[in-house]
Design a protein around this motif. Structure first.
Motif, PDB file in Angstrom:
ATOM      1  N   ALA A   1       0.871  -1.294   0.225  1.00  0.00           N
ATOM      2  CA  ALA A   1       0.108   0.119  -0.015  1.00  0.00           C
ATOM      3  C   ALA A   1       0.887   1.266   0.087  1.00  0.00           C
ATOM      4  CB  ALA A   1      -0.950   0.103   1.402  1.00  0.00           C
ATOM      5  N   ARG A   2       1.957   1.293   0.890  1.00  0.00           N
ATOM      6  CA  ARG A   2       2.939   2.464   0.790  1.00  0.00           C
ATOM      7  C   ARG A   2       3.409   2.656  -0.640  1.00  0.00           C
ATOM      8  NH1 ARG A   2       7.418   0.783   4.355  1.00  0.00           N
ATOM      9  NH2 ARG A   2       8.368   2.838   3.884  1.00  0.00           N
ATOM     10  N   VAL A   3       3.893   1.498  -1.379  1.00  0.00           N
ATOM     11  CA  VAL A   3       4.515   1.507  -2.725  1.00  0.00           C
ATOM     12  C   VAL A   3       3.579   2.301  -3.777  1.00  0.00           C
ATOM     13  CG1 VAL A   3       5.493   0.452  -4.632  1.00  0.00           C
ATOM     14  CG2 VAL A   3       6.226  -0.222  -2.144  1.00  0.00           C
ATOM     15  N   ARG A   4       2.022   1.578  -3.629  1.00  0.00           N
ATOM     16  CA  ARG A   4       1.253   2.219  -4.517  1.00  0.00           C
ATOM     17  C   ARG A   4       0.871   3.816  -4.011  1.00  0.00           C
ATOM     18  NH1 ARG A   4      -1.407  -2.799  -2.827  1.00  0.00           N
ATOM     19  NH2 ARG A   4      -0.985  -4.372  -4.466  1.00  0.00           N
TER      20      ARG A   4
ATOM     21  N   THR B   1      10.569   8.102 -11.505  1.00  0.00           N
ATOM     22  CA  THR B   1      10.956   7.406 -13.006  1.00  0.00           C
ATOM     23  C   THR B   1      11.946   6.334 -12.665  1.00  0.00           C
ATOM     24  OG1 THR B   1      12.875   8.953 -12.930  1.00  0.00           O
ATOM     25  CG2 THR B   1      10.619   9.693 -14.207  1.00  0.00           C
ATOM     26  N   GLU B   2      11.929   5.578 -13.441  1.00  0.00           N
ATOM     27  CA  GLU B   2      12.966   4.359 -13.257  1.00  0.00           C
ATOM     28  C   GLU B   2      12.472   3.532 -11.856  1.00  0.00           C
ATOM     29  OE1 GLU B   2      16.928   5.387 -13.853  1.00  0.00           O
ATOM     30  OE2 GLU B   2      16.610   6.421 -15.800  1.00  0.00           O
ATOM     31  N   TRP B   3      11.447   3.411 -11.937  1.00  0.00           N
ATOM     32  CA  TRP B   3      11.151   2.795 -10.556  1.00  0.00           C
ATOM     33  C   TRP B   3      10.228   1.286 -10.727  1.00  0.00           C
ATOM     34  CZ3 TRP B   3      11.352   4.225  -5.756  1.00  0.00           C
ATOM     35  CH2 TRP B   3      10.714   3.321  -4.504  1.00  0.00           C
ATOM     36  N   PRO B   4      10.744   0.289 -10.025  1.00  0.00           N
ATOM     37  CA  PRO B   4      10.144  -1.104 -10.401  1.00  0.00           C
ATOM     38  C   PRO B   4       8.889  -1.263 -10.047  1.00  0.00           C
ATOM     39  CG  PRO B   4      11.592  -1.042  -8.404  1.00  0.00           C
ATOM     40  CD  PRO B   4      11.733   0.310  -8.946  1.00  0.00           C
ATOM     41  N   SER B   5       7.903  -1.397 -11.138  1.00  0.00           N
ATOM     42  CA  SER B   5       6.385  -1.149 -10.868  1.00  0.00           C
ATOM     43  C   SER B   5       6.179  -2.620 -10.314  1.00  0.00           C
ATOM     44  CB  SER B   5       5.789  -1.396 -12.102  1.00  0.00           C
ATOM     45  OG  SER B   5       4.520  -1.579 -12.295  1.00  0.00           O
ATOM     46  N   ILE B   6       4.964  -2.547  -9.322  1.00  0.00           N
ATOM     47  CA  ILE B   6       4.173  -3.669  -8.739  1.00  0.00           C
ATOM     48  C   ILE B   6       3.108  -3.970  -9.336  1.00  0.00           C
ATOM     49  CG2 ILE B   6       5.564  -3.342  -6.456  1.00  0.00           C
ATOM     50  CD1 ILE B   6       2.911  -2.240  -5.383  1.00  0.00           C
ATOM     51  N   ALA B   7       2.953  -3.557 -10.557  1.00  0.00           N
ATOM     52  CA  ALA B   7       1.571  -3.883 -11.414  1.00  0.00           C
ATOM     53  C   ALA B   7       1.716  -5.478 -11.636  1.00  0.00           C
ATOM     54  CB  ALA B   7       1.671  -3.276 -12.855  1.00  0.00           C
ATOM     55  N   ILE B   8       0.484  -6.062 -11.592  1.00  0.00           N
ATOM     56  CA  ILE B   8       0.452  -7.677 -11.472  1.00  0.00           C
ATOM     57  C   ILE B   8       0.981  -7.969 -12.760  1.00  0.00           C
ATOM     58  CG2 ILE B   8      -1.107  -9.474 -11.757  1.00  0.00           C
ATOM     59  CD1 ILE B   8      -0.741  -8.435  -8.887  1.00  0.00           C
ATOM     60  N   GLU B   9       0.913  -7.466 -14.015  1.00  0.00           N
ATOM     61  CA  GLU B   9       1.366  -8.022 -15.099  1.00  0.00           C
ATOM     62  C   GLU B   9       2.762  -7.810 -15.525  1.00  0.00           C
ATOM     63  OE1 GLU B   9      -0.422  -3.592 -15.720  1.00  0.00           O
ATOM     64  OE2 GLU B   9      -1.204  -5.511 -14.689  1.00  0.00           O
ATOM     65  N   VAL B  10       3.442  -6.904 -14.709  1.00  0.00           N
ATOM     66  CA  VAL B  10       4.673  -6.540 -14.800  1.00  0.00           C
ATOM     67  C   VAL B  10       5.349  -7.846 -13.782  1.00  0.00           C
ATOM     68  CG1 VAL B  10       6.798  -5.124 -14.140  1.00  0.00           C
ATOM     69  CG2 VAL B  10       4.726  -4.299 -14.928  1.00  0.00           C
ATOM     70  N   LEU B  11       4.845  -7.980 -12.519  1.00  0.00           N
ATOM     71  CA  LEU B  11       5.305  -8.872 -11.613  1.00  0.00           C
ATOM     72  C   LEU B  11       5.196 -10.314 -12.431  1.00  0.00           C
ATOM     73  CD1 LEU B  11       4.018  -7.924  -8.279  1.00  0.00           C
ATOM     74  CD2 LEU B  11       6.052  -7.635  -9.185  1.00  0.00           C
ATOM     75  N   VAL B  12       4.090 -10.733 -13.156  1.00  0.00           N
ATOM     76  CA  VAL B  12       3.893 -11.983 -13.848  1.00  0.00           C
ATOM     77  C   VAL B  12       4.982 -12.191 -14.853  1.00  0.00           C
ATOM     78  CG1 VAL B  12       2.425 -13.341 -15.444  1.00  0.00           C
ATOM     79  CG2 VAL B  12       1.434 -12.201 -13.308  1.00  0.00           C
ATOM     80  N   ASP B  13       5.340 -11.097 -15.683  1.00  0.00           N
ATOM     81  CA  ASP B  13       6.260 -11.152 -16.884  1.00  0.00           C
ATOM     82  C   ASP B  13       7.730 -11.286 -16.363  1.00  0.00           C
ATOM     83  OD1 ASP B  13       4.225 -11.130 -18.671  1.00  0.00           O
ATOM     84  OD2 ASP B  13       4.492  -8.797 -18.959  1.00  0.00           O
ATOM     85  N   SER B  14       7.894 -11.151 -15.137  1.00  0.00           N
ATOM     86  CA  SER B  14       9.350 -11.016 -14.393  1.00  0.00           C
ATOM     87  C   SER B  14       9.336 -12.070 -13.089  1.00  0.00           C
ATOM     88  CB  SER B  14       9.833  -9.638 -14.000  1.00  0.00           C
ATOM     89  OG  SER B  14       8.899  -8.985 -13.188  1.00  0.00           O
TER      90      SER B  14
END
Length: 812
Positions: free
Chosen positions: A638-641, A650-663
């Motif tokens: 929740a803090r990160v969101r 900028t240049e921040w590692p996203s915690i979006a589900i689709e990004v997490l799934v792909d990586s």
């Protein structure tokens, strides 16, 4: 020669002739303008095309026949002389024919065999708005052919799609617009009563239309079933000629609908085959159900389902126009006028909804991928992927997408790829196999009744017999002999992925392509252990497909060379703890025939790969809730969101589900070294893995902007609840004495909501504006609470008081 009518499109003929040599022309012309009749005839007679043939493309056989006969009549000739036609199974033209009316599917065969279309000067795409697969494919190929020749012209005509939109897509086209020629039409809305279905309401509306009509009534319904039901109700009236019209009616019977010589009033009950192109004579009243049957392809099953849906606004306009072609007319619509705002503007093109197997085969035959051709709208990617799988399963193309020798032979036959494949395979086996294939294909092309397949040769319908004879001729069979015992052997060449096995302790089947299927509950056919499924449908009420046409298979059939039977090692989760186990599997696609456990054969790479695949599939549906998220993990997420939302780093590692799934492999798998079961996986807390995605500097930025806790005036460090609707902390009211305003985070962009508690820890007030609380609400709270908690300080001026969590005695 008939004196030509003066039609609205006549005013544009000179412009069309003048503009065609320089670029394609797009003509927008409403029904009745003469674009399908007067314009092609005038172009044929112009000097521009004196030495070259004109091809006029029509989406339907009936329209091609009707227009060809009408144009020949205008010239005082028999069809087949200056004007001819070519449709599937029938052709009338000669070397001197100047204007040839062809169906779009036939045009595909023309241009595939002669990409330069030598001798052709003009291709007219009529009714482009219908957006059939053959329309889009034919135009894409014609555009490439036109680039090879300076003297090949293109004319695209549409009744509803705006010409400028099409021209913008083409890039260098001229635009012309014609007025229509339509008599006034009185539209009457007849909403279906709440206690009836539209089909139950239809007969009464038809009877009202018959009383009103002076010439004839045209009724639009979705399909054959509704046509048969309504036709049966109105047959037997000597004053009315009841005429069903749909694609399965023999061509000779379709032609009768266009015959003007019968003087009886006619009741034509039709699908949308009568919506455009063809003017059905002696019609002055239309009854529109507002429904149509559309083909919707489901790639996961490999099945096309006919779905009844509401028509588009463009279709409603076209249908109503049928009543005003020959004089003033009337149109009954089975819906309320207020419902029209919910109708889509245009019908979805088949490129987005249809099975693309034949389409992809033609693209490959042309020498291109669909991505390399120019289409008005893009083909459905999922349907394309399924089409590619079928072509590879049939061995019609290789891994690089190039047609094999078999693929070229199949494409040359010009029928559905599965059927063409078994024809070619059978021909190379024996004459008896070839005759049997011709017999079977003739039935499958024409939707033979499922419980009658295969019909004996002597019981074939006239249309089926004609196709059987056609295929015998194509396969060069002089004395064909059918052997019914060869059915499974022949059919398996075209349907190797449709082998089905009865599931254990069930009446349902598993297909080798992984789909589920079942015979209908009322189907009296035996539930054989093995079937070859040739035709299936999807129902809204069943998860599995309903098997229509199928034949039983035996163990010998399973050795057929078209069936890919493989031995492979599979890794699966099994047992109460869902531990990973290796199995040697003997299978036909998804159908497992036998499996043998292989202990100690799972490598670390296989285990991590299996974990990753499982997590990817689950996370797409469940997100990170797949795991046992601790409160600390939930707070961190929740803090990160909030930080991402307010700071937009900028240049921040996203915690979006689709990004997490792909990586998954990068951030999660390194933390799974000790996980060997799904129960352990579900209990895994991903917080350390997620935090490790941030650099040290990024973690500091997060802690500074969105701290996990705040120091309040009493000196105590209080955790912030980021999972609340807005960031919130809870503290006793006395601990906030001296704090003039609400604290903020994220560089002042987000204020903290504060739950002010009593000395006993009960909520007194929730506020996001501490200054307002001190000014307005505090004195009231003090009055209420001072007597209840006399041991605790309740100063008159809280801003000047010492913040504390102690009692007055403890403070002294």
């Amino acid at each position: 020669m008939t004196t030509p009518q003066v039609l609205p499109v006549t005013a544009l003929i000179d412009d069309v002739i003048r503009l065609l040599p320089s670029a394609p022309v797009v003509l927008e012309a409403p029904p009745g303008a003469g674009k399908s009749t007067a314009l092609p005839l005038a172009l044929m007679q112009s000097e521009l095309f004196q030495q070259q043939r004109i091809l006029l493309l029509q989406p339907r056989r009936m329209a091609a026949l009707s227009i060809a006969h009408f144009l020949a009549e205008q010239l005082g000739e028999a069809v087949g002389e200056s004007v001819g036609y070519h449709i599937r199974g029938e052709a009338k033209f000669n070397a001197q024919t100047r204007l040839l009316v062809v169906t779009e599917g036939m045009f595909t065969q023309y241009i595939q065999r002669d990409p330069e279309l030598l001798g052709t000067g003009l291709i007219i795409f009529d009714e482009f708005h219908e957006r059939n697969l053959a329309t889009d494919l034919g135009l894409a190929m014609a555009l490439e052919s036109a680039s090879l020749r300076d003297d090949l012209r293109l004319l695209i005509m549409s009744a509803t799609l705006p010409a400028q939109t099409i021209a913008n897509w083409l890039g260098d086209a001229h635009v012309l617009q014609s007025e229509g020629r339509q008599y006034p039409i009185n539209i009457q809305y007849q909403p279906v009563p709440a206690n009836q279905t539209w089909l139950q309401a239809m007969p009464a509306v038809i009877r009202e239309a018959m009383r009103l009509a002076s010439k004839g009534v045209l009724v639009f319904v979705p399909g054959k079933r509704e046509i048969d039901q309504l036709s049966a109700m109105f047959e037997g009236n000597s004053e009315w000629l009841v005429m069903p019209l749909h694609r399965q009616i023999p061509l000779a019977q379709q032609k009768q609908v266009l015959d003007e010589r019968d003087t009886r009033r006619r009741l034509v009950i039709s699908t949308n085959i009568a919506e455009t192109s063809v003017t059905i004579p002696n019609i002055d009243v239309v009854v529109d159900s507002g429904r149509e049957r559309q083909a919707q392809f489901y790639p996961q099953h490999g099945i096309t389902k006919l779905v009844t849906s509401r028509i588009s606004k463009a279709s409603a306009t076209q249908r109503a126009g049928r009543a005003g072609r020959l004089g003033p007319g009337h149109c009954f619509r089975l819906w309320a006028q207020a419902d029209e705002h919910g109708l889509r503007d245009y019908q979805a093109p088949e490129l987005e909804t249809a099975d693309l197997t034949s389409f992809l085969l033609e693209c490959r035959r042309w020498g291109s991928s669909p991505e390399q051709l120019k289409f008005f709208s893009l083909p459905n990617r999922g349907n394309l992927a399924q089409a590619n799988s079928v072509l590879k399963a049939l061995e019609l193309c290789n891994e690089q997408g190039m047609l094999t020798a078999l693929g070229h032979q199949v494409a040359d036959l010009g029928t559905e790829p599965r059927l063409a494949t078994l024809l070619v395979r059978a021909k190379t086996t024996s004459a008896t196999h070839a005759a049997t294939a011709a017999w079977l294909v003739a039935q499958l092309e024409h939707n033979v009744e499922a419980n009658q397949f295969p019909l004996p040769v002597e019981r074939l319908t006239q249309t089926m017999r004609q196709r059987y004879q056609y295929w015998c001729k194509q396969l060069e069979l002089t004395q064909p002999r059918v052997d019914a015992s060869l059915c499974s052997e022949v059919l398996l060449w075209g349907f190797p992925d449709r082998v089905a096995k009865l599931r254990a302790n069930s009446d349902r089947y598993l297909l080798s392509n992984g789909a589920g299927a079942m015979l209908h509950q009322q189907d009296t056919r035996s539930r054989d252990d093995w079937l070859l499924v040739l035709d299936m449908t999807l129902s809204e009420h069943h998860r599995d497909a309903i098997i229509r046409t199928a034949i039983p298979l035996n163990n010998t059939d399973l050795e057929h060379p078209a069936i890919i039977r493989e031995r492979r090692v599979e890794v699966r989760w099994q047992g109460p703890q869902q531990r990973l186990q290796a199995l040697e599997v003997d299978a036909i696609g998804a159908i497992v025939l036998r499996e043998i456990p292989q202990p100690d054969k799972i490598s670390s790479e296989q285990r991590l790969h299996a974990l990753g695949n499982y997590v990817k599939a689950q996370m797409r549906e469940r997100g990170l809730e797949l795991f046992q998220l601790s409160p600390a993990t939930q707070q961190w997420l929740a803090r990160v969101r909030l930080y991402e939302k307010l700071q937009q780093p900028t240049e921040w590692p996203s915690i979006a589900i689709e990004v997490l799934v792909d990586s998954i492999e990068q951030w999660a798998e390194p933390y799974w070294q000790s996980i060997d079961s799904l129960s352990k996986l579900h209990a895994w807390d991903p917080l350390p893995a997620l935090q490790a995605r941030l650099t040290f500097q990024q973690q500091q930025q997060l802690d500074e902007a969105c701290p996990a806790a705040l120091a309040i005036p009493s000196g105590r460090l209080v955790a912030i609840d980021y999972c609340a609707e807005k960031p919130k902390l809870s503290a006793k009211l006395q601990e906030l004495f001296g704090e003039p305003v609400s604290p903020t985070i994220c560089n002042g962009r987000q204020s903290i909501t504060i739950d002010l508690l009593s000395p006993a820890g009960r909520l007194l007030q929730r506020t996001a504006d501490l200054a307002s609380f001190w000014k307005n609400a505090y004195q009231h709270v003090k009055k209420e609470m001072k007597g209840r908690y006399p041991k605790h300080p309740w100063p008159d001026d809280p801003l000047q008081a010492q913040a504390t969590h102690k009692t007055k005695r403890q403070l002294k």
